[in-house]
Design a protein around this motif. Structure first.
Motif, PDB file in Angstrom:
ATOM      1  N   ALA A  72      14.775  -6.723   1.933  1.00  0.00           N
ATOM      2  CA  ALA A  72      16.202  -6.585   2.104  1.00  0.00           C
ATOM      3  C   ALA A  72      16.529  -5.096   2.640  1.00  0.00           C
ATOM      4  N   THR A  73      18.007  -4.857   2.946  1.00  0.00           N
ATOM      5  CA  THR A  73      18.264  -3.573   3.163  1.00  0.00           C
ATOM      6  C   THR A  73      19.157  -3.065   2.129  1.00  0.00           C
ATOM      7  N   LEU A  74      19.195  -1.640   2.055  1.00  0.00           N
ATOM      8  CA  LEU A  74      20.144  -1.017   1.220  1.00  0.00           C
ATOM      9  C   LEU A  74      21.469  -0.717   2.029  1.00  0.00           C
ATOM     10  N   GLY A  75      21.581  -0.752   3.119  1.00  0.00           N
ATOM     11  CA  GLY A  75      22.701  -0.140   3.950  1.00  0.00           C
ATOM     12  C   GLY A  75      23.913  -1.163   4.193  1.00  0.00           C
ATOM     13  N   LYS A  76      23.725  -2.228   3.647  1.00  0.00           N
ATOM     14  CA  LYS A  76      24.883  -3.486   3.924  1.00  0.00           C
ATOM     15  C   LYS A  76      25.774  -3.538   2.523  1.00  0.00           C
ATOM     16  N   ALA A  77      25.547  -4.475   1.749  1.00  0.00           N
ATOM     17  CA  ALA A  77      26.074  -4.668   0.474  1.00  0.00           C
ATOM     18  C   ALA A  77      25.973  -3.516  -0.553  1.00  0.00           C
ATOM     19  N   LEU A  78      24.797  -3.056  -0.404  1.00  0.00           N
ATOM     20  CA  LEU A  78      25.041  -1.858  -1.434  1.00  0.00           C
ATOM     21  C   LEU A  78      25.259  -0.600  -0.924  1.00  0.00           C
ATOM     22  N   GLY A  79      25.783  -0.529   0.012  1.00  0.00           N
ATOM     23  CA  GLY A  79      26.520   0.733   0.445  1.00  0.00           C
ATOM     24  C   GLY A  79      25.593   1.911   0.728  1.00  0.00           C
ATOM     25  N   SER A  80      24.320   1.793   0.838  1.00  0.00           N
ATOM     26  CA  SER A  80      23.499   3.050   1.089  1.00  0.00           C
ATOM     27  C   SER A  80      22.821   3.021   2.288  1.00  0.00           C
ATOM     28  N   TYR A  81      21.564   3.369   2.148  1.00  0.00           N
ATOM     29  CA  TYR A  81      20.663   3.446   3.484  1.00  0.00           C
ATOM     30  C   TYR A  81      19.284   2.973   3.006  1.00  0.00           C
ATOM     31  N   GLY A  82      18.321   2.336   4.087  1.00  0.00           N
ATOM     32  CA  GLY A  82      17.217   2.270   3.979  1.00  0.00           C
ATOM     33  C   GLY A  82      16.771   0.686   3.636  1.00  0.00           C
ATOM     34  N   ALA A  83      15.599   0.513   3.141  1.00  0.00           N
ATOM     35  CA  ALA A  83      15.091  -1.115   3.109  1.00  0.00           C
ATOM     36  C   ALA A  83      13.939  -1.046   2.112  1.00  0.00           C
ATOM     37  N   PHE A  84      13.607  -2.218   1.753  1.00  0.00           N
ATOM     38  CA  PHE A  84      12.398  -2.532   1.052  1.00  0.00           C
ATOM     39  C   PHE A  84      11.817  -3.592   1.144  1.00  0.00           C
ATOM     40  N   VAL A  85      10.532  -3.688   1.030  1.00  0.00           N
ATOM     41  CA  VAL A  85       9.764  -5.091   0.729  1.00  0.00           C
ATOM     42  C   VAL A  85       9.467  -5.304  -0.663  1.00  0.00           C
ATOM     43  N   ALA A  86       9.426  -6.390  -1.145  1.00  0.00           N
ATOM     44  CA  ALA A  86       8.887  -6.872  -2.451  1.00  0.00           C
ATOM     45  C   ALA A  86       8.152  -7.967  -2.360  1.00  0.00           C
ATOM     46  N   GLY A  87       6.885  -7.967  -3.146  1.00  0.00           N
ATOM     47  CA  GLY A  87       6.056  -9.012  -3.326  1.00  0.00           C
ATOM     48  C   GLY A  87       4.889  -8.644  -4.270  1.00  0.00           C
ATOM     49  N   SER A  88       3.826  -9.187  -4.203  1.00  0.00           N
ATOM     50  CA  SER A  88       2.703  -8.905  -4.965  1.00  0.00           C
ATOM     51  C   SER A  88       1.924  -7.566  -5.181  1.00  0.00           C
ATOM     52  N   ASP A  89       1.326  -7.204  -6.232  1.00  0.00           N
ATOM     53  CA  ASP A  89       0.616  -5.785  -6.081  1.00  0.00           C
ATOM     54  C   ASP A  89      -0.293  -5.457  -4.908  1.00  0.00           C
ATOM     55  N   ASP A  90      -0.826  -6.954  -4.399  1.00  0.00           N
ATOM     56  CA  ASP A  90      -2.024  -6.860  -3.494  1.00  0.00           C
ATOM     57  C   ASP A  90      -0.935  -6.496  -2.069  1.00  0.00           C
ATOM     58  N   LEU A  91      -0.077  -7.205  -1.889  1.00  0.00           N
ATOM     59  CA  LEU A  91       0.931  -7.022  -0.692  1.00  0.00           C
ATOM     60  C   LEU A  91       1.242  -5.726  -0.537  1.00  0.00           C
ATOM     61  N   ILE A  92       1.918  -4.995  -1.632  1.00  0.00           N
ATOM     62  CA  ILE A  92       2.432  -3.500  -1.487  1.00  0.00           C
ATOM     63  C   ILE A  92       1.374  -2.586  -1.396  1.00  0.00           C
ATOM     64  N   GLU A  93       0.260  -2.964  -1.991  1.00  0.00           N
ATOM     65  CA  GLU A  93      -0.701  -1.751  -1.792  1.00  0.00           C
ATOM     66  C   GLU A  93      -1.337  -1.802  -0.356  1.00  0.00           C
ATOM     67  N   PHE A  94      -1.437  -3.176   0.186  1.00  0.00           N
ATOM     68  CA  PHE A  94      -1.844  -3.521   1.702  1.00  0.00           C
ATOM     69  C   PHE A  94      -1.057  -2.869   2.613  1.00  0.00           C
TER      70      PHE A  94
END
Length: 389
Positions: A233-255
């Motif tokens: 999801a992104t932070l620059g639309k409804a949240l009014g800021s900038y950037g993005a993030f990916v969320a998931g399992s610990d293995d996914l993020i570490e990968f």
């Protein structure tokens, strides 16, 4: 100098096809009323759905962080650009969307390209909706996996394609489609992916802050980690800021930290932006009226458009497309609206398929019903004017 790439001819052709894009210069903050190219305009084309981009609490949080951390982050996250504010935001975002971990990216485009190209390799298969965002399609091409596109929101067709595939597979979709405003059939897609042993990745750029009481499409449809292993999801639309993030399992993020090139080799977003995003999440909790107000305006808009017999596409989101078809006419209507003091963008190929040019009307929590009536009444008048030409 010769022109081996025929730049001039290609630009000329784009002008002749009424597909040429031009930038506008904004002379004010984002909002429902803006100063653009020296003229005051009523704005119906921003993705600032909750009207937070110019909120005083976000501004104050950013200023405070600048005083402590300076302006630039100075480096990528893995060098020395990862501040405690970035860390706090990742933890807060993971909690907000109900996933073990989250990872910040500098843009949504880079997040999508970085995730898909890291997960997939040559010999794998990626399935994508035919109207997915360009960043998702580009990520698939960068991965060198086999790209298969299925008809828009056609879960049955997707199931047949998956059942005929014996390679590691990733299914990728927008949650809310950015040019149509409709929502993907995510519950059916999640079941199909689990039955066919494929992973589902959802781009919730236009859903976070809008659906699920602000927590996005995962909360809206109660989708678990096994339903949607990869969430962006992104932070620059409804949240009014900038950037993005990916969320998931610990293995996914570490990968992704180890293998996503668009994360590894990019300067981190400024700490002040992370501070503003943290404040935006706090506002979503304390000013819940914004989400209610936005959905009330969506309902009002659709009822008012129907009363005027305007052919608005079927959308329950803040994106309300008005399909024109012909690119030249779409531009004409947009220009006539602007001459009347209303800004609505004309969306044309290649952003949308040929012969489906449209006006992309977007609603914000700070819009008023009288302003929606003004837009629709003007649109009726302009539409009939161009119809008679």
């Amino acid at each position: 100098m010769s022109d081996p790439f025929q730049l001039g001819d290609r630009l000329r052709q784009r002008r002749e096809q009424h597909l040429y894009r031009r930038r506008r210069a904004l002379h004010s903050a984002q909002g429902t009323h803006i100063q653009c190219d020296g003229k005051p305009l009523l704005n119906f084309c921003s993705n600032d759905y909750l009207s937070l981009a110019n909120h005083p609490r976000l501004i104050s949080a950013a200023k405070k962080a600048v005083n402590t951390f300076g302006v630039g982050s100075g480096a990528s996250h893995l060098v020395i650009g990862h501040s405690c504010l970035h860390q706090q935001l990742e933890e807060r975002l993971a909690d907000w969307v109900g996933r073990p971990r989250a990872l910040l990216f500098s843009t949504g485009y880079m997040a999508n390209m970085g995730v898909i190209s890291a997960l997939l390799k040559r010999g794998d298969t990626v399935f994508q909706d035919k109207v997915n965002h360009a960043s998702l399609l580009d990520g698939a091409q960068l991965s060198r996996a086999r790209l298969v596109r299925y008809p828009h929101c056609d879960t049955e067709h997707l199931q047949r394609l998956l059942s005929a595939t014996d390679t590691p597979s990733l299914v990728v979709t927008d949650s809310i489609f950015s040019m149509d405003g409709d929502v993907a059939p995510l519950m059916d897609m999640a079941r199909t992916c689990q039955n066919e042993n494929a992973w589902l990745m959802v781009d919730d750029a236009h859903g976070l802050g809008v659906l699920g009481r602000g927590k996005g499409v995962l909360a809206e449809y109660n989708l678990s980690q096994s339903d949607v292993p990869v969430y962006m999801a992104t932070l620059g639309k409804a949240l009014g800021s900038y950037g993005a993030f990916v969320a998931g399992s610990d293995d996914l993020i570490e990968f992704l930290i180890q293998f996503s090139r668009s994360y590894i080799y990019t300067t981190a977003i400024p700490p002040a932006i992370a501070a503003a995003s943290l404040e935006s999440l706090s506002l979503l909790e304390t000013e819940t009226w914004r989400i209610d107000r936005l959905h009330s305006l969506i309902d009002y808009f659709r009822r008012a458009a129907a009363a005027r017999q305007l052919p608005i596409l079927s959308s329950q989101s803040a994106i309300q497309p008005f399909k024109i078809g012909d690119s030249e006419r779409a531009v004409q209507i947009s220009e006539k609206l602007q001459a009347c003091g209303i800004l609505v963008g004309a969306i044309r190929p290649p952003t949308v398929p040929v012969n489906t040019a449209r006006l992309r009307i977007t609603l914000q929590a700070d819009h008023q019903e009288i302003e929606i009536d003004q837009l629709l009444d003007t649109l009726v008048s302009v539409f009939h004017q161009t119809d008679q030409q």
